[in-house]
Scaffold this active site. Structure first.
Site, PDB file in Angstrom:
ATOM      1  N   CYS A  12     -10.205  67.619  14.915  1.00 17.44           N
ATOM      2  CA  CYS A  12     -10.283  67.431  16.375  1.00 17.44           C
ATOM      3  C   CYS A  12      -8.936  67.430  17.090  1.00 17.44           C
ATOM      4  O   CYS A  12      -8.703  68.286  17.946  1.00 17.44           O
ATOM      5  CB  CYS A  12     -11.044  66.150  16.682  1.00 17.44           C
ATOM      6  SG  CYS A  12     -12.783  66.313  16.285  1.00 17.44           S
ATOM      7  N   ARG A  66      -9.735  69.249   6.707  1.00 18.42           N
ATOM      8  CA  ARG A  66      -9.380  70.209   7.752  1.00 18.42           C
ATOM      9  C   ARG A  66      -8.106  69.743   8.472  1.00 18.42           C
ATOM     10  O   ARG A  66      -8.010  68.605   8.901  1.00 18.42           O
ATOM     11  CB  ARG A  66     -10.540  70.378   8.746  1.00 18.42           C
ATOM     12  CG  ARG A  66     -11.718  71.120   8.139  1.00 18.42           C
ATOM     13  CD  ARG A  66     -12.880  71.239   9.110  1.00 18.42           C
ATOM     14  NE  ARG A  66     -13.565  69.984   9.323  1.00 18.42           N
ATOM     15  CZ  ARG A  66     -14.609  69.811  10.127  1.00 18.42           C
ATOM     16  NH1 ARG A  66     -15.094  70.839  10.813  1.00 18.42           N
ATOM     17  NH2 ARG A  66     -15.183  68.641  10.260  1.00 18.42           N
TER      18      ARG A  66
HETATM   19  C1  UDX Z   1     -18.064  70.687  15.203  1.00 20.26           C
HETATM   20  C2  UDX Z   1     -16.856  71.102  16.040  1.00 20.26           C
HETATM   21  O1  UDX Z   1     -15.730  71.292  15.191  1.00 20.26           O
HETATM   22  C3  UDX Z   1     -16.510  70.105  17.078  1.00 20.26           C
HETATM   23  O2  UDX Z   1     -15.607  70.628  18.000  1.00 20.26           O
HETATM   24  C4  UDX Z   1     -17.660  69.760  17.845  1.00 20.26           C
HETATM   25  O3  UDX Z   1     -17.312  68.701  18.685  1.00 20.26           O
HETATM   26  C5  UDX Z   1     -18.872  69.455  16.993  1.00 20.26           C
HETATM   27  O4  UDX Z   1     -19.108  70.433  16.007  1.00 20.26           O
HETATM   28  P1  UDX Z   1     -18.232  69.343  12.960  1.00 20.26           P
HETATM   29  O5  UDX Z   1     -19.570  68.705  13.022  1.00 20.26           O
HETATM   30  O6  UDX Z   1     -17.135  68.605  12.285  1.00 20.26           O
HETATM   31  O7  UDX Z   1     -17.687  69.582  14.432  1.00 20.26           O
HETATM   32  O8  UDX Z   1     -18.375  70.845  12.391  1.00 20.26           O
HETATM   33  P2  UDX Z   1     -18.943  71.329  11.000  1.00 20.26           P
HETATM   34  O9  UDX Z   1     -18.887  70.203  10.006  1.00 20.26           O
HETATM   35  O10 UDX Z   1     -18.281  72.614  10.731  1.00 20.26           O
HETATM   36  O11 UDX Z   1     -20.510  71.573  11.260  1.00 20.26           O
HETATM   37  C6  UDX Z   1     -21.057  72.552  12.054  1.00 20.26           C
HETATM   38  C7  UDX Z   1     -22.439  72.932  11.527  1.00 20.26           C
HETATM   39  O12 UDX Z   1     -23.025  73.880  12.421  1.00 20.26           O
HETATM   40  C8  UDX Z   1     -22.420  73.583  10.141  1.00 20.26           C
HETATM   41  O13 UDX Z   1     -23.332  72.903   9.289  1.00 20.26           O
HETATM   42  C9  UDX Z   1     -22.892  75.019  10.401  1.00 20.26           C
HETATM   43  O14 UDX Z   1     -23.638  75.552   9.328  1.00 20.26           O
HETATM   44  C10 UDX Z   1     -23.720  74.842  11.668  1.00 20.26           C
HETATM   45  N1  UDX Z   1     -23.863  76.046  12.496  1.00 20.26           N
HETATM   46  C11 UDX Z   1     -22.763  76.767  12.852  1.00 20.26           C
HETATM   47  C12 UDX Z   1     -25.126  76.409  12.949  1.00 20.26           C
HETATM   48  O15 UDX Z   1     -26.114  75.756  12.629  1.00 20.26           O
HETATM   49  N2  UDX Z   1     -25.230  77.499  13.766  1.00 20.26           N
HETATM   50  C13 UDX Z   1     -24.168  78.238  14.135  1.00 20.26           C
HETATM   51  O16 UDX Z   1     -24.314  79.202  14.859  1.00 20.26           O
HETATM   52  C14 UDX Z   1     -22.878  77.855  13.668  1.00 20.26           C
HETATM   53  C1  UDX Z   2     -10.818  61.736  16.578  1.00 18.31           C
HETATM   54  C2  UDX Z   2     -11.096  60.742  17.708  1.00 18.31           C
HETATM   55  O1  UDX Z   2     -10.579  59.439  17.344  1.00 18.31           O
HETATM   56  C3  UDX Z   2     -12.578  60.666  18.003  1.00 18.31           C
HETATM   57  O2  UDX Z   2     -12.807  59.819  19.125  1.00 18.31           O
HETATM   58  C4  UDX Z   2     -13.084  62.079  18.287  1.00 18.31           C
HETATM   59  O3  UDX Z   2     -14.495  62.066  18.470  1.00 18.31           O
HETATM   60  C5  UDX Z   2     -12.747  63.028  17.164  1.00 18.31           C
HETATM   61  O4  UDX Z   2     -11.348  63.007  16.917  1.00 18.31           O
HETATM   62  P1  UDX Z   2     -11.032  61.736  13.910  1.00 18.31           P
HETATM   63  O5  UDX Z   2     -10.241  63.001  14.000  1.00 18.31           O
HETATM   64  O6  UDX Z   2     -12.271  61.706  13.108  1.00 18.31           O
HETATM   65  O7  UDX Z   2     -11.422  61.234  15.381  1.00 18.31           O
HETATM   66  O8  UDX Z   2     -10.078  60.581  13.294  1.00 18.31           O
HETATM   67  P2  UDX Z   2      -8.962  59.597  13.901  1.00 18.31           P
HETATM   68  O9  UDX Z   2      -9.214  58.251  13.353  1.00 18.31           O
HETATM   69  O10 UDX Z   2      -8.845  59.696  15.362  1.00 18.31           O
HETATM   70  O11 UDX Z   2      -7.605  60.148  13.226  1.00 18.31           O
HETATM   71  C6  UDX Z   2      -7.098  61.436  13.547  1.00 18.31           C
HETATM   72  C7  UDX Z   2      -5.741  61.636  12.910  1.00 18.31           C
HETATM   73  O12 UDX Z   2      -4.763  60.799  13.514  1.00 18.31           O
HETATM   74  C8  UDX Z   2      -5.686  61.322  11.413  1.00 18.31           C
HETATM   75  O13 UDX Z   2      -4.906  62.285  10.773  1.00 18.31           O
HETATM   76  C9  UDX Z   2      -5.012  59.965  11.346  1.00 18.31           C
HETATM   77  O14 UDX Z   2      -4.312  59.788  10.131  1.00 18.31           O
HETATM   78  C10 UDX Z   2      -4.058  60.055  12.531  1.00 18.31           C
HETATM   79  N1  UDX Z   2      -3.699  58.745  13.126  1.00 18.31           N
HETATM   80  C11 UDX Z   2      -4.638  57.979  13.733  1.00 18.31           C
HETATM   81  C12 UDX Z   2      -2.358  58.318  13.108  1.00 18.31           C
HETATM   82  O15 UDX Z   2      -1.476  59.008  12.563  1.00 18.31           O
HETATM   83  N2  UDX Z   2      -2.041  57.120  13.712  1.00 18.31           N
HETATM   84  C13 UDX Z   2      -2.968  56.334  14.326  1.00 18.31           C
HETATM   85  O16 UDX Z   2      -2.589  55.276  14.850  1.00 18.31           O
HETATM   86  C14 UDX Z   2      -4.315  56.780  14.342  1.00 18.31           C
END
Ligand code: UDX
Ligand code: UDX
Length: 452
Positions: A273, A340
């Site tokens: 993200c 990722r």
């Molecule tokens: C994704 C995006 O990265 C994020 O920006 C968004 O907010 C939510 O969706 P994530 O759930 O982490 O986040 O993605 P991923 O784990 O890759 O899952 C996406 C799923 O969608 C996969 O299971 C894939 O098979 C499915 N997919 C993808 C469909 O069902 N239809 C499609 O056309 C493309």
């Molecule tokens: C983030 C947002 O927190 C969440 O609200 C959104 O929906 C998706 O993106 P996520 O990426 O799952 O969530 O994990 P997060 O706990 O936010 O950590 C993201 C990255 O920042 C990690 O690599 C973590 O190690 C790093 N991080 C986080 C720091 O280096 N310092 C911190 O204080 C917090």
């Protein structure tokens, strides 16, 4: 919140995309009493889920899926058409990855919108299509245009933005205990129905227009990334000044206007993200003619943090070639198998490229890590102590709790040289020192055992 406390009538909800976001969101909706069908176009994934096999590691998720499937509130399918027919609200949670230039690839969103349009017929009655994926502002309007363009005349729909704020590794907790729920809708009918979906969650609802909701997500994630880059930039100053970034973070974080959250200095942010959302926000702002130069500096600091750390390791070892380096952590953060955009993976690649012999360990990301590191000469261990055997340096790259509580005396005995680089500031420095280590961390003085 306990199960079944609340709902007057569960609603029929479809979630398209069963990834980290879609699967946890769908399961939590079922947990609070809705009837949920999770759709994915990956047949193998759907087959596994139906057999009770988890495609990802996320704490508490597996038990919750099992109990909701057996209660008849949660099912998995590849059949999008049936899901659209049966469900009054359709959530889109498919990937929105970045293009090379930082702009967001919206082709999955567009493709799913067309599939939804194909499935809609006027006799179905009112439907709401909700965008859960993180998207640039104005995407909702385009989704509506696509659906109207490709569907039969007379279908009755609204498009809503309802961004998700879950963190991987604590996704179930975050979903069931949100700080706020953001709903962006340009129609009152859609807003009222969305409020019913979230009635059981007992959280404040931020009711806004579609564009503002889309912007809230990009602006929130970018702000959190900015906080991390800010403290990382401060950590560099601390290292030069002999100050302690943990004390500085505590001192500034106690000001409620700032808060201590997301002020942990480390190797920088990774994951699916923050890197993509910062890029996406920079890109959309530029396109709108309101560039966010500030966020370019956020990215620059994030990249520099790993380079600075590598520079310190190089300085200590002089030459990395043929040095045995143990790395604890491959996942982008603790409590997940997700690699990722993991900074740990980037670090391992760099060490391998410089000729080091790298041995890595992660409690959950061994398999995903091996795939991400394919082509690199790295050994992945299944035991954190075996990983450090004969190593000249141990690097902590991910903030897993079990690294913080490791038996450092045992680690020291297994290693060739007593050098520890803690890239996440999770090891207690005094403990490392007592175990005989020279302890390097982020934004703090290096601790060295005194010669007797
Ligand atoms: C994704 C995006 O990265 C994020 O920006 C968004 O907010 C939510 O969706 P994530 O759930 O982490 O986040 O993605 P991923 O784990 O890759 O899952 C996406 C799923 O969608 C996969 O299971 C894939 O098979 C499915 N997919 C993808 C469909 O069902 N239809 C499609 O056309 C493309
Ligand atoms: C983030 C947002 O927190 C969440 O609200 C959104 O929906 C998706 O993106 P996520 O990426 O799952 O969530 O994990 P997060 O706990 O936010 O950590 C993201 C990255 O920042 C990690 O690599 C973590 O190690 C790093 N991080 C986080 C720091 O280096 N310092 C911190 O204080 C917090």
């Amino acid at each position: 919140m306990s199960r079944g406390q609340f709902l007057i009538r569960g609603m029929n909800l479809a979630i398209i995309g069963t990834g980290y976001v879609g699967l946890t969101t769908g399961t939590c909706f079922a947990e609070v009493g809705h009837k949920v069908v999770c759709v994915d176009n990956n047949e193998d994934k759907v087959k596994s889920l139906r057999q009770g096999k988890m495609p990802i590691y996320e704490p508490d998720l597996e038990d919750m899926i099992v109990s909701n499937v057996s209660a008849g509130r949660l099912e998995f399918t590849t059949n999008l058409k049936d899901a659209v027919r049966d469900c009054e609200i359709i959530f889109i949670a498919v990937p929105t990855p970045p293009h090379e230039d930082g702009s967001v690839d919206l082709s999955y969103i567009e493709g799913v919108s067309r599939e939804i349009a194909d499935a809609l017929t006027p006799d179905m009655g009112y439907r709401i299509v909700v965008d859960k994926s993180t998207v640039p502002v104005s995407t909702g309007v385009k989704v509506l245009q696509v659906i109207e363009r490709y569907s039969h005349k007379g279908v009755d729909i609204d498009v809503v933005s309802n961004p998700e704020f879950l963190r991987e590794g604590s996704a179930v907790y975050d979903l069931l205990n949100p700080d706020r729920i953001v709903i962006g809708a340009d129609s009152q009918r859609a807003m009222d129905m969305m409020k019913r979906v979230y009635q059981p969650f007992n959280a404040p609802i931020v009711e806004v227009d579609l564009a503002s909701a889309e912007l809230i997500k990009h602006a929130a994630n970018s702000f959190l990334a900015l906080k991390i880059s800010y403290i990382n930039a401060v950590s560099a100053v601390c290292e030069k000044a002999g100050a302690d970034v943990e004390l500085v973070a505590m001192g500034i974080g106690m000001d409620k206007r700032i808060s201590r959250h997301f002020l942990n200095a480390g190797l920088g942010y990774g994951g699916s993200c923050f890197p993509k959302d910062v890029k996406g926000f920079i890109n959309v702002a530029e396109q709108l003619g309101a560039p966010m130069e500030l966020l370019k500096e956020v990215e620059r600091v994030n990249t520099a943090q790993l380079e600075r750390f590598l520079g310190r390791i190089r300085k200590k070892l002089w030459v990395l070639r043929n040095k045995k380096i143990a790395v604890w952590g491959i996942a982008f953060k603790q409590n997940t198998d997700d690699v990722r955009e993991s900074v740990a993976v980037k670090l391992i690649k760099r060490l391998c490229e410089e000729g080091a012999e790298v041995c890595a360990y992660d409690p959950k990301a061994a398999e995903t890590g091996a795939a991400a590191l394919a082509g690199y000469d790295v050994t992945i261990c299944d035991d954190m102590y075996e990983c450090v055997r004969d190593a000249e340096v141990l690097i902590v790259a991910t903030e897993w709790k079990q690294f913080a509580t490791a038996n450092l005396v045992k680690v020291r005995e297994l290693m060739r040289l007593p050098i520890l680089f803690d890239g996440r500031n999770i090891i207690h420095g005094e403990n490392a020192l007592h175990a005989g280590f020279e302890y390097h961390s982020i934004g703090r003085k290096t601790l060295r055992p005194t010669e007797d």
